[in-house]
Design an enzyme around this catalytic site. Sequence first.
Site, PDB file in Angstrom:
ATOM      1  N   ASP A   1      -0.478   8.398  14.251  1.00 40.68           N
ATOM      2  CA  ASP A   1       0.212   7.437  13.397  1.00 40.68           C
ATOM      3  C   ASP A   1       1.520   8.056  12.896  1.00 40.68           C
ATOM      4  OD1 ASP A   1      -0.746   9.399  11.794  1.00 40.68           O
ATOM      5  OD2 ASP A   1      -1.760   8.087  10.385  1.00 40.68           O
TER       6      ASP A   1
ATOM      7  N   GLY B   1      -6.024   8.274  16.096  1.00 34.21           N
ATOM      8  CA  GLY B   1      -5.475   9.406  15.362  1.00 34.21           C
ATOM      9  C   GLY B   1      -3.967   9.384  15.189  1.00 34.21           C
TER      10      GLY B   1
ATOM     11  N   ARG C   1     -10.674  -0.378   6.502  1.00 33.51           N
ATOM     12  CA  ARG C   1      -9.953  -1.343   7.357  1.00 33.51           C
ATOM     13  C   ARG C   1      -9.575  -0.731   8.702  1.00 33.51           C
ATOM     14  NH1 ARG C   1      -5.011   1.097   8.705  1.00 33.51           N
ATOM     15  NH2 ARG C   1      -3.295   0.524   7.329  1.00 33.51           N
TER      16      ARG C   1
ATOM     17  N   LYS D   1       2.506  13.032  16.662  1.00 31.06           N
ATOM     18  CA  LYS D   1       1.093  13.070  17.039  1.00 31.06           C
ATOM     19  C   LYS D   1       0.847  12.442  18.413  1.00 31.06           C
ATOM     20  CE  LYS D   1      -0.556  12.953  12.240  1.00 31.06           C
ATOM     21  NZ  LYS D   1      -1.335  12.162  11.284  1.00 31.06           N
TER      22      LYS D   1
ATOM     23  N   LYS E   1       0.822  -1.218   0.000  1.00 36.84           N
ATOM     24  CA  LYS E   1       0.000   0.000   0.000  1.00 36.84           C
ATOM     25  C   LYS E   1       0.846   1.253   0.000  1.00 36.84           C
ATOM     26  CE  LYS E   1      -2.193   1.812   3.596  1.00 36.84           C
ATOM     27  NZ  LYS E   1      -3.209   1.939   4.658  1.00 36.84           N
TER      28      LYS E   1
END
Lengths: 322, 322
Positions: free
Chosen positions: A226, A224, A112, A230, A68
């Site tokens: 990732d 949130g 997902r 963050k 991906k």
Amino acid sequence: MRLYTKDEIQHAVRLNTTVIDGIESAFTSLKTKKVAMPPIMRIDIPANNGEVDIKSAYIEGYDSFAVKLSSGFFNNPKLGLPSANGMMILISTTTGEPQAILADNGLLTDIRTAAAGAVATKHLSREDSRTVGIIGTGSQAKYQLEALTHVRPIDQVQVYGRSREKAEQYKSFIEKSLNMRVDIKNTPSEAVNNSDIIITTTPATEPVLKAEWLNEGQHITAMGSDAEHKQELDTNVLEKADLVVCDVKEQSLILGELRSCSNSKLINQVHELGEITSGLKPGRTGYNQITVCDLTGTGVQDTQIARYAYQQLNFKEDDYNE
Amino acid sequence: MRLYTKDEIQHAVRLNTTVIDGIESAFTSLKTKKVAMPPIMRIDIPANNGEVDIKSAYIEGYDSFAVKLSSGFFNNPKLGLPSANGMMILISTTTGEPQAILADNGLLTDIRTAAAGAVATKHLSREDSRTVGIIGTGSQAKYQLEALTHVRPIDQVQVYGRSREKAEQYKSFIEKSLNMRVDIKNTPSEAVNNSDIIITTTPATEPVLKAEWLNEGQHITAMGSDAEHKQELDTNVLEKADLVVCDVKEQSLILGELRSCSNSKLINQVHELGEITSGLKPGRTGYNQITVCDLTGTGVQDTQIARYAYQQLNFKEDDYNE
């Protein structure tokens, strides 16, 4: 090899219990099968405030796996473009041949990710959970809620967002699409108060959820964070919780909520979601426990959803050919 | 975003001096520009004797960059399929949007790898090099030779391959396509003897080239080893050489010919190709020097060739539209 557009994929793939069960089995496979899931490859384009992430995972016994590409370019909104882009490439594990390009533009990632939230909630929240407190009003705020309705009897939502306008849009969208009441709250603590399940789904770089707002029996899914900069949960949330779970510890320590935690005893006690879905470790064991799950996103989820999408797309094609 | 087939790409991209100059500038950029080139991501599928590699590199100032997937599944020939597969995805560095899928099936990798060989040879071989000794008869044996003809006045080839039949096919192909004489040799040492330039292009896991076969003034390009278990050069070749160069030292130490070398003084003296193409370090400085270049393959080459292919494909399209 065929390229499938987002439009085609959108018609073929729904966020349903089959998808949620599939994502659950992907987490289980992390603990019960041989899995090759290399660390995320990341290319930063600081000149344009952009980043591209590449994820992949091979699950032993599967006849295909996904690679991906997903990007976030945070100047895009100024150009009238969405900040996120992405696609998945499905590759045969028998021959290495590419089977399909899923030019889903992030749709399958949304699905997902929400499915992982449902899996976490199924194992960690109280079975009678009816009220959801949501901090954030973006697309995951919608997808996560929709996914929850498949695992818990949700009938009320309390939402907080920094933009009142977006909160109103969210309320209107959910009330129409999911037919449940949405109350807009003025502070995050009001959204949290009396919620059975709390979802944080923000790009926050400083905590949006504090331990002192929490009540007994609540479950929190933080999806949130990732990236290295963050954070959504104050570390005292992790300290207060009876059970802290994450998708992949190694990732959460770098990109997720464990990054800010310096309590090594607590970190040692963190379970991975696959340990719970596989039955190796228990989920919630008491009505009054506070539980937390931190989700950073994993390659096995991508492989699972890409394979499912490809099956659905081919099933539909066969349908059309009849 | 459009998907281009191998057939379309083959018609649009030729191995010529423009390509070679572009690949040279890609190596230079490694030393003169900000480049983000993460380590190769690799997924092994041992059940099917397969592997998938993912490479990428962003070069500052370029408006796009490539992500390349390439696979080797070594049971494929038994199934009547080629072992290699691959594609490149070109991504905008302004917005993160995918611009094109180049479903080239490894063609662009073949071209950019051969072009790197030409760049190395241009800086490291004697200018009057006319005879090439080639160990190996695969597709790179063809591409490397074709690339060399653009930088040196090659008119004779001495080839050695383990399969006499494949060596015959190689001879016939080269004599027809490049119009030069090819002598098939019975041993690698005969192919090396009296050659000005030596190319090793094999999947060997044990050395195919030994120092005692070498003469003064020869240049060797070793491009076969790109994995932890491969090796083409006896370490005494590196010891005997006056100058050892590689594409990326970090990679060569893991995947290339430097992996087998335990002489840390020698390793310290190895130059990277970009240091030479950028003029930071000299290439060949004497007629009688023995020079070696080890190529493992780099993401900047992929970004360079993918951008070039996309330009050519769009130019051709404009042509057709006139």
